[in-house]
Design an enzyme around this catalytic site. Structure first.
Site, PDB file in Angstrom:
ATOM      1  CG  ASP B 400      -0.316  -0.249   2.495  1.00 34.77           C
ATOM      2  OD1 ASP B 400       0.921  -0.373   2.510  1.00 34.77           O
ATOM      3  OD2 ASP B 400      -1.021  -0.310   3.514  1.00 34.77           O
ATOM      4  CG  ASP B 481       5.577  -2.209  12.862  1.00 28.54           C
ATOM      5  OD1 ASP B 481       4.938  -3.115  13.433  1.00 28.54           O
ATOM      6  OD2 ASP B 481       5.046  -1.158  12.481  1.00 28.54           O
TER       7      ASP B 481
END
Lengths: 393, 665
Positions: B400, B481
């Site tokens: 994205d 992350d």
């Protein structure tokens, strides 16, 4: 009359024999040309890696020129070790033939551990088994692994091609290039059953063991000594495609005929001091080196008899000797912790000799004097020799 | 690769007993010795006998040789066991809908709690889940094969969804079969444009759809209508009766369904793609298809030409399509280094990958939610380094992201830092604080203690030696992350980021993402569109040099008026190109109370702390470089003039119903 007859018969026989000789000569020439032809030009191309469109172009051009082509592709083994990835298939072999000539294009893929790999030429169910005499092909009967050659450009028949800078080395590798893949699927099943040890200690050990193995491999390679994964390290590779975290050492095997006297110095120079030395070159030699973080490197020397191989063990306290017998084996390449290393091709026989039929079940307490099914007592070192055959540092 | 030439083997299959060598060869040795005893005196006969003897011996030798050749040849004709595929691979099953049949039997059901569509008895859509799938479901079938080419649901009860539907329906090629059905409610925000479009498709009921009506429609794009059923809701509190539409859809020939593009490799890919999926706009336009191959200018002295690029994707094929277009248009891209990793066995993302001629790899999903993403990341990174064993770095992208035209140029100019400076963790194309109103200088780089992700470079050694061995296991529901940002992993290392981001996060639908969140935190992000930007002073980003640079900056910076409200626009003077500094209260290294409030009123990322370097933040305000120093925690506090009192901002009292957990990537 009889004399004429004899002469006629003689002449006839001579004639027939010469005619037959001519025929045979002609036929033999045919045979020779085929044989020689197979040995011609072994040029190696330079492209490493895979660009699908480029390959397809090659294929199409050959077909447009009238070649009949066969393409062998399969799953990418570089993805096999990773949980359930499936990619587009990679090309392994292209065989294109035009009348009585064939071109065999073997695609070498680069893999972790600075080596090139080519796949097994495996025919699918419906393919033509007589397309070319497959047995005559030099590559593809088994998968193979080669050191990554440095290439340089030469001109052959007016064509620019790349060949290995050291063609002899490449050619010498061919007969010993057989490669076996780790059994990733079975390893996954193993971990489903027993779960992987992901504790900090286990990971630290794996890291140290891997570094030790890499250092040992580098040192032995410099000396030109062949070695293979033995004992627990071999079991770890075969059973779980990894280092067994509780094994505490790295085990290698070396044929005694490959022994070189400067091996101890070389390891010391590499930062691995000798920890102990048991036996002597003529009998039951075993070396141990001290790696970092308390990880030990054990090198067992293997002796060959007519129907088996064996390596020896020595108990320091008592001077007792042990013998570990293995069925005869040859060496194959495999990939282990990002390295190209040797393992016995007949791995299952090797492992079952050492660990029995129940090798699949993890055992944390292992007594090297009694647990292996292939151990047998082998007498005692005479006390006069102890200074030589039992050296502890 | 090796080429081998086989000279003729035609004469070699001599295992055949009909071969003359075999039949005539045998009698020779046995018959010849007969003559030997009978030979008489005389030179001629003796010579003849000798000659005979020689020929016989040569013959025997030849026969032996030939026999050896024959036995070898026989080996050849043995079954080639080593070469057999033990699995006996199965042909992939053919997809339904082929064959002589020229009519599709279509069933469409619409009701309050359930919709389904069946084509030739096969259910292609079934949705009876509670609390979801509300609105108009649209299915596009290939008019020649009956394959489902697209499946969408537009929640036209909610605002703006009708616009998306119009956009989508306009993209569908003429002639395709359109199927629409409503679940629950589909009219509340169905505006006139959408209704007009339904009218143009020939629908009677569509333009007149009312509150809680049920509706099923089958038609061809561009006419004619093939069937329609509609039931009005009798009252506000109730729904229309369920409707079941059964209709036959005649199939047209494959010729009609396809465009007549020139027969090239590219168009073959295009044709394969366009006959399978819909909703990608002009890429499948017959007249003027948009290119699928881009030849961006090569990058002179490209240092990242051989760095593999891993695109991490899920099942958002439209996103992936947009992402790959921008990636392949970036200067210095090398398509053969790109691998798209798809989490799951989804066909459509794989089709998109094939359209662009790239390598795609599918991944069987492991675990759930965030842990699934995390496992997908791990598998993808491991695979990338396996596929490119000599690569020292990998570029990690997500499906994205838009990729800036100078993305590779940015990396090519900065990648040497990762090699030369051990105190670096990554290079990222994304500046968390780089909004339209806070980023200005595309040639400027920062060092930050946070890991932004969203288009970044990972060092092989970091991954193989540190991260991979202790990557969170599937049962840990961690964000990959967030895990990478933990001190145990980052170990004080920093990332290099640009002031103006080289990636743009356009995803609105995602695991941790929704429209509100995107609007608030991502939409106004600045994105570089200038090609070939020359980065300034790249080597000053190294550990020691950067400190020198910061001290220089602070020395020349003008201290702002700390009596003013930092949230007011007037806090910064209306100048351009100046450097200002403000000091805020920051008691300890992890005290971000005032910073968070300041970030909030500056309308930048405030959900956690980002973009800091030793208690210093750098951004732009009104085209001036604006430095914020946390006092006394930051070592740069020494630059604070004694007269200045650090700004303190009170956090607002805790509110209920604040927006939920944030997307972290």
């Amino acid at each position: 009359m009889s004399r004429i007859n004899k002469n006629v018969i003689l002449a006839l026989l001579t004639l027939t024999s010469s005619a037959f000789l001519l025929f045979q000569l002609y036929y033999y020439k045919h045979y020779l040309s085929t044989k020689n032809g197979a040995g011609v030009s072994k040029s190696k191309g330079s492209r490493i890696g895979f660009d699908s469109t480029q390959w397809e172009d090659w294929f199409r051009i050959a077909e447009n020129m009238g070649f009949q082509c066969l393409k062998i592709q399969s799953k990418d083994p570089r993805l096999d070790g990773i949980d359930s990835l499936s990619g587009t298939e990679i090309p392994l072999h292209y065989i294109c033939k035009l009348t009585t000539h064939a071109i065999h294009l073997v695609v070498f893929h680069e893999r972790s551990g600075h080596y090139l790999w080519h796949g097994h030429l495996r025919l699918k169910g419906h393919s033509d088994r007589k397309f070319v005499p497959f047995r005559k092909l030099h590559f593809g009967r088994y998968p193979g692994a080669f050191d990554r050659p440095v290439l340089h450009q030469v001109i052959i028949d007016g064509l620019e091609v790349h060949i290995p800078k050291d063609p002899m080395h490449f050619l010498e590798e061919i007969p010993h290039s057989r490669f076996i893949e780790c059994r990733y699927k079975e390893a996954r099943t193993f971990f489903q059953q027993y779960l992987d040890d992901n504790t900090v200690e286990a990971m630290a050990f794996r890291k140290s063991a891997k570094e030790l193995l890499q250092l040992a491999a580098k040192t032995l390679k410099k000396l030109g000594i062949r070695f293979w994964l033995s004992s627990g390290t071999c079991l770890g590779w075969y059973r779980q495609c990894n280092i067994i975290p509780y094994s505490k050492d790295v085990d290698l095997g070396i044929f005694i005929q490959d022994y070189k006297s400067d091996i101890i110095i070389a390891f010391q120079d590499a930062g691995l001091p000798l920890k102990h030395k048991f036996g002597k070159v003529e009998d039951s030699l075993e070396l141990s080196f001290q790696g970092k973080d308390d990880v030990k490197l054990d090198i067992f020397f293997f002796y060959e008899e007519t129907d088996h191989m064996w390596n020896g063990g020595t108990q320091a306290k008592t001077g007792k000797k042990f013998k570990y017998k293995f069925p005869k084996f040859t060496l194959c390449w495999t990939e282990f912790v990002d390295m190209k290393v040797h393992v016995p091709c007949e791995t299952i026989e090797y492992i079952e000799a050492n660990y029995g039929k129940t090798w699949k079940i993890p055992v944390k307490t292992w007594d090297w004097k009694h647990s292996p099914p292939n151990v047998q007592p082998n007498g005692v070192w005479p006390v006069s020799e102890w200074d030589e055959v039992i050296q502890l540092y | 690769m090796a080429r081998r030439f086989l000279k003729p083997w035609a004469g070699r299959d001599n295992g055949d007993p009909r071969n003359p060598a075999w039949t005539t060869g045998r009698p020779a040795p046995s018959s010849s010795p007969l003559g030997l005893g009978r030979s008489g005196a005389g030179i001629l006969p003796t010579g003849a006998v000798l000659f005979l003897l020689v020929t016989v011996i040569v013959n025997i030798k030849l026969i032996l040789d030939t026999r050896r050749a024959i036995s070898e040849a026989n080996e050849d004709s043995e079954p080639e066991q080593d070469y057999d595929d033990p699995l006996g691979r199965l042909e992939p099953p053919h997809r339904r809908g082929r064959g002589p049949q020229r009519v599709l039997d279509v069933e469409v059901y619409s009701s309050r709690s359930k919709v389904y569509v069946a084509v030739d008895g096969t259910t292609v859509l079934e949705d009876e889940a509670r609390e979801q799938g509300r609105g108009i479901h649209v299915i596009v079938l290939n008019q020649a094969t009956g394959h489902v080419m697209a499946k969408r649901v537009f929640d036209t009860y909610s605002p703006h969804e009708d616009e998306a539907m119009v956009l989508f329906l306009n993209m569908v090629a003429p002639g395709r079969v359109l199927i629409c059905t409503i679940k629950d409610e589909g009219s509340f925000h169905l505006k006139d444009t959408a209704k007009a479009l339904l009218r143009s498709l020939g629908s009677q009921a569509g333009p007149a759809l009312g509150w809680r009506d049920t509706w099923a429609f089958v038609g061809r794009k561009g006419g004619p209508v093939l069937g329609e059923k509609h039931s009005k809701s009798p009252a506000l509190s109730s729904w229309g009766d369920p409707v079941l539409l059964k209709t036959d859809v005649p199939l047209s020939s494959a010729e009609e369904a396809e465009c007549h593009w020139a027969d090239t490799e590219l168009n073959r890919r295009r044709r394969r793609f366009c006959s399978k999926v819909e909703g990608y706009g002009s890429v499948c336009s017959c007249k003027d298809p948009t290119p699928i191959e881009f030849s961006p200018d090569p990058l002179p002295d490209n240092k990242v030409l051989n760095v593999p690029v891993a695109v991490i994707a899920g099942n958002r094929p439209n996103y992936l399509y947009r992402m790959l277009r921008s990636l392949l248009s970036a200067q210095g891209v090398s398509p053969q280094m790109i691998t798209v990793f798809i989490d799951g066995y989804y066909e459509e993302p794989m089709d998109v990958v094939a359209l662009f001629g790239l390598r795609g790899i599918q991944h069987t999903p492991i675990s759930i939610k965030n842990a699934r993403v995390s496992q997908h990341y791990k598998a993808s990174l491991t695979a990338t380094f396996n596929l490119f064993p000599e690569a020292r770095f990998a570029v990690v992208l997500e499906e994205d992201l838009d990729i800036a035209v100078d993305f590779f140029s940015f990396l090519s100019q900065s990648i040497h830092l990762l090699e030369e400076d051990d105190s670096l963790y990554c290079i990222s194309a994304w500046n968390d604080q780089g909004y339209e109103h806070t980023a200005e200088d595309p040639a400027l780089l920062y060092r930050v203690e946070t890991m932004p992700g969203l288009g970044w470079v990972l060092r092989r050694s970091l991954y193989k030696e540190e991260l991979e061995p202790k990557w969170p296991t599937p049962e840990k529901l961690w964000d990959w992350d967030m895990w990478m940002r933990m001190p145990e992993q980052r170990r004080g290392r920093e990332c290099i980021i640009p002031d103006v981001s080289r990636s743009y996060h356009f995803g609105i639908v995602g695991l941790n993402m929704n429209g509100y969140f995107h609007e608030a935190y991502f939409k106004k992000h600045k994105f570089n569109t200038v090609p070939g930007v020359q980065l300034r002073n790249v080597d000053s980003l190294k550990k020691e040099a950067y400190e020198v640079e910061i001290h220089r900056l602070l020395s020349e910076a003008e201290t702002l008026d700390h009596s003013k409200n930092p949230c007011e626009d007037s806090f910064l003077p209306d100048t351009e190109g100046r450097t200002y500094v403000a000091f805020i209260q920051m008691e300890k290294e992890d005290d971000f109370t005032t910073w968070t409030q300041l970030a909030k009123c500056l309308h930048i990322w405030d959900l956690d702390v980002r973009g800091n370097h030793r208690g210093l933040w750098r951004l732009f305000r009104k085209k001036n470089h604006f430095l914020v120093v946390g006092v006394p925690a930051s070592p740069y506090s020494v630059k604070k003039p004694p007269s200045v009192t650090p700004i303190f901002l009170e956090p607002p009292p805790k509110e209920e119903g604040a927006p939920g957990a944030a997307e972290q990537t």
